[in-house]
Enzyme design. Structure first.
Site, PDB file in Angstrom:
ATOM      1  N   GLU A   1      -8.074   0.119  19.084  1.00 13.27           N
ATOM      2  CA  GLU A   1      -7.941   0.871  17.839  1.00 13.27           C
ATOM      3  C   GLU A   1      -7.539   2.317  18.064  1.00 13.27           C
ATOM      4  O   GLU A   1      -8.049   2.992  18.950  1.00 13.27           O
ATOM      5  CB  GLU A   1      -9.260   0.865  17.059  1.00 13.27           C
ATOM      6  CG  GLU A   1      -9.182   1.665  15.762  1.00 13.27           C
ATOM      7  CD  GLU A   1     -10.391   1.545  14.866  1.00 13.27           C
ATOM      8  OE1 GLU A   1     -10.404   2.161  13.788  1.00 13.27           O
ATOM      9  OE2 GLU A   1     -11.338   0.819  15.247  1.00 13.27           O
TER      10      GLU A   1
ATOM     11  N   SER B   1     -17.516  -1.892   9.061  1.00 11.06           N
ATOM     12  CA  SER B   1     -16.801  -1.113   8.052  1.00 11.06           C
ATOM     13  C   SER B   1     -17.315  -1.415   6.654  1.00 11.06           C
ATOM     14  O   SER B   1     -17.046  -0.655   5.714  1.00 11.06           O
ATOM     15  CB  SER B   1     -15.299  -1.396   8.122  1.00 11.06           C
ATOM     16  OG  SER B   1     -15.049  -2.800   8.126  1.00 11.06           O
TER      17      SER B   1
ATOM     18  N   ASP C   1     -19.548  -7.843  13.723  1.00 12.12           N
ATOM     19  CA  ASP C   1     -19.834  -6.597  14.434  1.00 12.12           C
ATOM     20  C   ASP C   1     -21.327  -6.444  14.683  1.00 12.12           C
ATOM     21  O   ASP C   1     -22.153  -6.704  13.791  1.00 12.12           O
ATOM     22  CB  ASP C   1     -19.381  -5.396  13.596  1.00 12.12           C
ATOM     23  CG  ASP C   1     -17.976  -4.956  13.936  1.00 12.12           C
ATOM     24  OD1 ASP C   1     -17.467  -5.328  15.004  1.00 12.12           O
ATOM     25  OD2 ASP C   1     -17.377  -4.231  13.123  1.00 12.12           O
TER      26      ASP C   1
END
Length: 286
Positions: A201, A64, A102
């Protein structure tokens, strides 16, 4: 060459350095299944890590950062080098939380061997404890391959942002029975393959509850359910730094307004020649 190094606290702005705590471990996180909910937030910089670390069980160096730090339209353009640079910063700024990084789009999907190369690069460059990858049953063999070779893996099912082009957007997943069954099966496959935890999510709440009950590893919800074994948010969303946020975000502060007010006051004082004042300038030696 590794990007990890010891912060020089005598010269760095990121001081004072907090007293080192005993860092949590991946097995300790896994043992939290069904216990006190796990707390995870994203972090991309040393200073953010320092401020969040005492309150978190896990710090996620999320891809992100592509949107939050670099202003990219999605996470797809993020590179391994970007993740390594920010991951090393977060490790340097933390002493307590398990740091998870990530794996960006394109760094692990081609084969388990390719995934191992990417994961090894990230862990060597940063000193982080684990990697996170998106996907369900299709990624189970990769999760198993990494886990069997000493790489702790956090899974990610439901809304998977790296697949935004395939999904057609960021809407909640699991609204049809077929899609709901697929998400639960994905979670079970990743857990059975050895994931030590998984992010769930953007799914309708019953799916998150079903997954949490079905899998042996902790579930960490984001837009999922309070019944998950933990929660994660993008720190900048939680702090109120953006005007637009997903509906599942709760703003725990209004940092954008505070920053705007501070900048406006600074600008006014500069233009009125009230800053710098006597306290901020150096007097000539007598």
């Amino acid at each position: 060459m590794s990007t990890t190094y010891t912060l020089d606290t005598a010269t760095s702005r990121a001081t004072p350095t907090p007293a080192p705590l005993k860092r949590l471990t991946v097995p300790a996180i896994r043992r939290q299944k069904g216990g006190t909910p796990l707390v995870m937030l994203t972090a991309y910089t040393v200073r953010t890590a320092q401020l969040l670390d005492p309150h978190c069980d896990l710090l996620l160096v999320g891809d992100s950062l592509g949107q939050v730090i670099y202003g990219l339209p999605s996470t797809v353009p993020v590179t391994l080098e970007m993740m390594a640079a920010h991951g090393a910063a977060v490790v340097r700024g933390s002493y307590h939380a398990v740091v998870v990084i990530d794996m960006p789009f394109g760094s692990y999907e081609a084969s388990p061997e390719r995934a191992f190369e990417s994961a090894a690069f990230l862990l060597k460059q940063t000193g982080a404890a684990a990697v996170k990858l998106e996907g369900g049953e299709a990624m189970a063999s990769t999760v198993r391959f990494l886990s069997e070779r000493g790489v702790p893996v956090m899974g990610h099912v439901g809304l998977t942002p790296q697949a935004v082009n395939m999904l057609g957007g960021y809407g909640a997943r699991g609204r049809t029975e077929a899609e709901a069954d697929k998400i639960v099966a994905d979670a079970q496959a990743i857990a059975d393959a050895g994931a030590f935890a998984m992010v769930v999510e953007g799914v309708v709440e019953p799916i998150a509850v079903a997954i949490t009950r079905a899998v042996a590893c902790p579930t960490i919800g984001i837009g999922a359910s309070a019944q998950c074994d933990g929660q994660v948010l993008v720190a900048e969303d939680m702090l109120g730094l953006f005007e637009r946020t997903p509906r599942f975000v709760k703003r725990f502060a209004a940092m954008a307004e505070l920053m705007g007010e501070a900048a406006a006051t600074y600008a006014a004082e500069v233009r009125e020649r009230r800053f710098p004042g006597p306290e901020q300038v150096y007097a000539a030696k007598p």
